[in-house]
Motif scaffolding. Structure first.
Motif, PDB file in Angstrom:
ATOM      1  N   MET A   1      56.783 -43.659 -27.816  1.00 44.06           N
ATOM      2  CA  MET A   1      55.940 -43.581 -26.644  1.00 44.06           C
ATOM      3  C   MET A   1      54.507 -43.895 -27.060  1.00 44.06           C
ATOM      4  N   ASN A   2      53.914 -44.928 -26.495  1.00 44.31           N
ATOM      5  CA  ASN A   2      52.603 -45.380 -26.913  1.00 44.31           C
ATOM      6  C   ASN A   2      51.631 -45.351 -25.736  1.00 44.31           C
ATOM      7  N   THR A   3      51.297 -44.173 -25.297  1.00 45.23           N
ATOM      8  CA  THR A   3      50.432 -44.027 -24.135  1.00 45.23           C
ATOM      9  C   THR A   3      48.969 -44.191 -24.529  1.00 45.23           C
ATOM     10  N   GLU A   4      48.129 -44.371 -23.540  1.00 39.12           N
ATOM     11  CA  GLU A   4      46.694 -44.514 -23.770  1.00 39.12           C
ATOM     12  C   GLU A   4      46.121 -43.262 -24.432  1.00 39.12           C
ATOM     13  N   VAL A   5      46.610 -42.093 -24.057  1.00 45.03           N
ATOM     14  CA  VAL A   5      46.137 -40.842 -24.656  1.00 45.03           C
ATOM     15  C   VAL A   5      46.471 -40.805 -26.142  1.00 45.03           C
ATOM     16  N   GLU A   6      47.681 -41.220 -26.516  1.00 41.91           N
ATOM     17  CA  GLU A   6      48.051 -41.244 -27.925  1.00 41.91           C
ATOM     18  C   GLU A   6      47.196 -42.221 -28.702  1.00 41.91           C
ATOM     19  N   LYS A   7      46.883 -43.375 -28.122  1.00 43.41           N
ATOM     20  CA  LYS A   7      46.022 -44.350 -28.776  1.00 43.41           C
ATOM     21  C   LYS A   7      44.643 -43.755 -29.011  1.00 43.41           C
ATOM     22  N   MET A   8      44.118 -43.029 -28.021  1.00 46.21           N
ATOM     23  CA  MET A   8      42.802 -42.424 -28.166  1.00 46.21           C
ATOM     24  C   MET A   8      42.803 -41.366 -29.267  1.00 46.21           C
ATOM     25  N   ALA A   9      43.858 -40.614 -29.371  1.00 42.09           N
ATOM     26  CA  ALA A   9      43.933 -39.550 -30.358  1.00 42.09           C
ATOM     27  C   ALA A   9      43.987 -40.100 -31.778  1.00 42.09           C
ATOM     28  N   LYS A  10      44.442 -41.325 -31.954  1.00 38.88           N
ATOM     29  CA  LYS A  10      44.601 -41.906 -33.279  1.00 38.88           C
ATOM     30  C   LYS A  10      43.331 -42.563 -33.812  1.00 38.88           C
ATOM     31  N   ARG A  11      42.328 -42.756 -32.963  1.00 42.11           N
ATOM     32  CA  ARG A  11      41.101 -43.399 -33.420  1.00 42.11           C
ATOM     33  C   ARG A  11      40.393 -42.526 -34.433  1.00 42.11           C
ATOM     34  N   LYS A  12      39.831 -43.170 -35.432  1.00 39.92           N
ATOM     35  CA  LYS A  12      39.090 -42.438 -36.454  1.00 39.92           C
ATOM     36  C   LYS A  12      37.624 -42.432 -36.062  1.00 39.92           C
ATOM     37  N   ARG A  13      37.215 -41.314 -35.505  1.00 39.68           N
ATOM     38  CA  ARG A  13      35.842 -41.133 -35.053  1.00 39.68           C
ATOM     39  C   ARG A  13      35.646 -39.659 -34.750  1.00 39.68           C
ATOM     40  N   ALA A  14      34.426 -39.320 -34.446  1.00 37.74           N
ATOM     41  CA  ALA A  14      34.160 -37.949 -34.015  1.00 37.74           C
ATOM     42  C   ALA A  14      35.003 -37.658 -32.781  1.00 37.74           C
ATOM     43  N   SER A  15      35.475 -36.451 -32.684  1.00 39.69           N
ATOM     44  CA  SER A  15      36.334 -36.091 -31.548  1.00 39.69           C
ATOM     45  C   SER A  15      35.729 -34.977 -30.702  1.00 39.69           C
ATOM     46  N   TRP A  16      34.485 -34.623 -30.961  1.00 42.90           N
ATOM     47  CA  TRP A  16      33.860 -33.514 -30.245  1.00 42.90           C
ATOM     48  C   TRP A  16      32.350 -33.688 -30.242  1.00 42.90           C
ATOM     49  N   TRP A  17      31.702 -32.961 -29.363  1.00 43.98           N
ATOM     50  CA  TRP A  17      30.256 -32.771 -29.438  1.00 43.98           C
ATOM     51  C   TRP A  17      29.963 -31.368 -28.969  1.00 43.98           C
ATOM     52  N   LYS A  18      28.774 -30.889 -29.320  1.00 42.17           N
ATOM     53  CA  LYS A  18      28.403 -29.509 -29.033  1.00 42.17           C
ATOM     54  C   LYS A  18      27.778 -29.374 -27.652  1.00 42.17           C
ATOM     55  N   MET A  19      28.078 -28.268 -27.027  1.00 40.46           N
ATOM     56  CA  MET A  19      27.398 -27.859 -25.800  1.00 40.46           C
ATOM     57  C   MET A  19      26.854 -26.456 -26.075  1.00 40.46           C
ATOM     58  N   PHE A  20      25.632 -26.196 -25.636  1.00 41.42           N
ATOM     59  CA  PHE A  20      24.980 -24.922 -25.905  1.00 41.42           C
ATOM     60  C   PHE A  20      24.626 -24.211 -24.606  1.00 41.42           C
ATOM     61  N   SER A  21      24.541 -22.903 -24.683  1.00 42.08           N
ATOM     62  CA  SER A  21      24.225 -22.114 -23.487  1.00 42.08           C
ATOM     63  C   SER A  21      22.832 -22.434 -22.959  1.00 42.08           C
ATOM     64  N   HIS A  22      21.903 -22.868 -23.818  1.00 41.24           N
ATOM     65  CA  HIS A  22      20.560 -23.186 -23.319  1.00 41.24           C
ATOM     66  C   HIS A  22      20.551 -24.428 -22.419  1.00 41.24           C
ATOM     67  N   GLN A  23      21.614 -25.219 -22.449  1.00 40.15           N
ATOM     68  CA  GLN A  23      21.710 -26.391 -21.574  1.00 40.15           C
ATOM     69  C   GLN A  23      22.062 -25.991 -20.137  1.00 40.15           C
ATOM     70  N   ARG A  24      22.567 -24.808 -19.979  1.00 45.20           N
ATOM     71  CA  ARG A  24      23.052 -24.374 -18.665  1.00 45.20           C
ATOM     72  C   ARG A  24      21.970 -24.410 -17.595  1.00 45.20           C
ATOM     73  N   ALA A  25      20.767 -23.960 -17.911  1.00 42.04           N
ATOM     74  CA  ALA A  25      19.699 -23.895 -16.908  1.00 42.04           C
ATOM     75  C   ALA A  25      19.425 -25.273 -16.309  1.00 42.04           C
ATOM     76  N   ALA A  26      19.357 -26.286 -17.142  1.00 44.96           N
ATOM     77  CA  ALA A  26      19.107 -27.642 -16.642  1.00 44.96           C
ATOM     78  C   ALA A  26      20.265 -28.112 -15.777  1.00 44.96           C
ATOM     79  N   LEU A  27      21.478 -27.852 -16.201  1.00 43.73           N
ATOM     80  CA  LEU A  27      22.644 -28.304 -15.439  1.00 43.73           C
ATOM     81  C   LEU A  27      22.815 -27.524 -14.139  1.00 43.73           C
ATOM     82  N   GLU A  28      22.492 -26.232 -14.159  1.00 41.79           N
ATOM     83  CA  GLU A  28      22.590 -25.417 -12.947  1.00 41.79           C
ATOM     84  C   GLU A  28      21.581 -25.867 -11.891  1.00 41.79           C
ATOM     85  N   ALA A  29      20.488 -26.479 -12.310  1.00 42.87           N
ATOM     86  CA  ALA A  29      19.462 -26.926 -11.376  1.00 42.87           C
ATOM     87  C   ALA A  29      19.877 -28.187 -10.609  1.00 42.87           C
ATOM     88  N   LEU A  30      20.963 -28.804 -11.019  1.00 50.93           N
ATOM     89  CA  LEU A  30      21.434 -30.046 -10.409  1.00 50.93           C
ATOM     90  C   LEU A  30      22.610 -29.778  -9.482  1.00 50.93           C
TER      91      LEU A  30
END
Length: 94
Positions: free
Chosen positions: A1-30
């Motif tokens: 089974m060669n789905t698009e999700v499986e292809k994405m999972a196999k890429r060699k790259r960063a797989s995450w980024w950080k989100m912090f609680s201090h970002q919430r105020a800016a996002l809540e204002a939108l």
């Protein structure tokens, strides 16, 4: 089974980024729709896709709150790969 999700999972790259609680105020204002649009743009950026000029001002703000941490994650991954290569070269005397 060669789905698009499986292809994405196999890429060699960063797989995450950080989100912090201090970002919430800016996002809540939108509006929720702007945050959603900005978050979708962040995923496109993270995957190397074009963002384009079509973001609303609020969506751009939401994207901008997240972007530095995407860039940091990508840089940390690339540094880790380079350090791993250098360590392997040293160990195996290449």
């Amino acid at each position: 089974m060669n789905t698009e999700v499986e292809k994405m999972a196999k890429r060699k790259r960063a797989s995450w980024w950080k989100m912090f609680s201090h970002q919430r105020a800016a996002l809540e204002a939108l509006d929720d729709s702007e945050v959603g649009e900005g978050l979708k743009a962040a995923f496109r950026y993270f995957d190397g896709e074009e963002i384009g000029d079509g973001l609303s001002r609020g969506a751009f703000v939401a994207f901008s709150v997240v972007k530095p941490y995407i860039d940091e994650s990508i840089a940390e991954y690339e540094e880790s790969v380079a350090n791993g290569r250098a360590g392997a070269d040293t160990r195996w005397k290449r």
